[in-house]
Scaffold this active site. Structure first.
Site, mmCIF file in Angstrom:
data_model
loop_
_atom_site.group_PDB
_atom_site.id
_atom_site.type_symbol
_atom_site.label_atom_id
_atom_site.label_comp_id
_atom_site.label_asym_id
_atom_site.label_seq_id
_atom_site.Cartn_x
_atom_site.Cartn_y
_atom_site.Cartn_z
ATOM 1 C CG ASP A 28 16.828 -24.205 -13.336
ATOM 2 O OD1 ASP A 28 17.085 -23.044 -12.980
ATOM 3 O OD2 ASP A 28 15.850 -24.842 -12.914
ATOM 4 C CG ASP B 192 15.960 -22.630 -7.086
ATOM 5 O OD1 ASP B 192 16.033 -22.971 -5.895
ATOM 6 O OD2 ASP B 192 16.523 -21.615 -7.542
#
Length: 242
Positions: A20, A22
């Site tokens: 991922d 953020d």
């Protein structure tokens, strides 16, 4: 923090890694929090972490609907108007994004040892460029990057769409999900990876309620704590922490 180590029976033979972005590779979640606090202060309301947990990892419009509905301001501010206002503030913040502790070290290590890596992020293309502009050296090491506005990503996390799309794009045939390790910080992202049949290491913000850690296979307080050898990946050979 819960389950920092993996028991022998839980170890999987991992061949590929999906990150991922953020709050996991980049310290961008603070920008969203700051902007949302500013907007809510106009309505004499406060932004708390139970609400943030519901928004994290979702597509922008889905997160925006959660925001205006849960805070009770939907009569005054639509989800669409909230996004327009938030966008204007975020544009100036994203280019200052910094790497999370241990992110650069782990990405460089996996790339150098031949482990195929990619990014699966709910971020749209226009924001991705702003967030990553200082970190081209890290993101250029990714085999591919799947974003939230990719046509194959019909539904946002916790649906598995983005991780299944990412698994398909490694060289050769689609990779068996059981051989993929996902790194996530958001509860919805952890669920998306598990729904895709993948193993998940969660690196949550310390303010996130511990009950939201339970679905992950391993929970760490920082990427600096990750031990690749526990997952059958090449071990670190130096003591660098960058």
């Amino acid at each position: 923090m819960a389950n920092p180590a993996i028991t022998g029976s839980d170890k999987k033979l991992i061949t590929h890694v999906i990150f991922d972005m953020d709050g996991l590779l980049l310290d961008t979640e603070k920008f969203y929090t700051e902007v949302q606090e500013i907007i809510l202060s106009r309505y004499n309301k406060t932004f708390d972490w139970s609400l943030k947990a519901k928004m994290m990892g979702k597509k922008a419009i889905e997160a925006a609907r959660v925001f205006v509905e849960e805070t009770g301001i939907s009569d005054s501010l639509t989800a669409e108007d909230f996004l327009v206002e938030r966008e204007a503030m975020l544009q100036g913040m994203f280019p200052t994004s910094e790497l999370m502790p241990g992110a650069g070290r782990l990405v460089k290590h996996l790339h150098a040892t031949g482990v195929p890596i990619c990014v699966a992020t709910g971020t749209h293309k226009r924001h991705f460029a702003l967030k990553t502009q200082k970190h081209g050296d890290i993101f250029s090491l990714m085999h591919h990057i799947v974003m939230g506005d990719d046509p194959e990503v019909k539904q946002g996390k916790p649906s598995p769409d983005i991780f299944l799309a990412a698994a398909k794009r490694f060289e050769g045939e689609s990779v068996d999900p059981s051989k993929i390790l996902v790194f996530e910080d958001a509860p919805s992202g952890v669920l998306a990876a598990k729904n895709a049949g993948m193993s998940v290491v969660m690196v949550p913000d310390p303010r996130l309620d511990a009950s939201l850690h339970e679905t992950a296979d391993q929970v760490l307080s920082s990427l600096l704590e990750f031990n690749p050898a526990e997952w059958g990946l090449p071990p670190f050979t130096d003591s660098s922490t960058k």
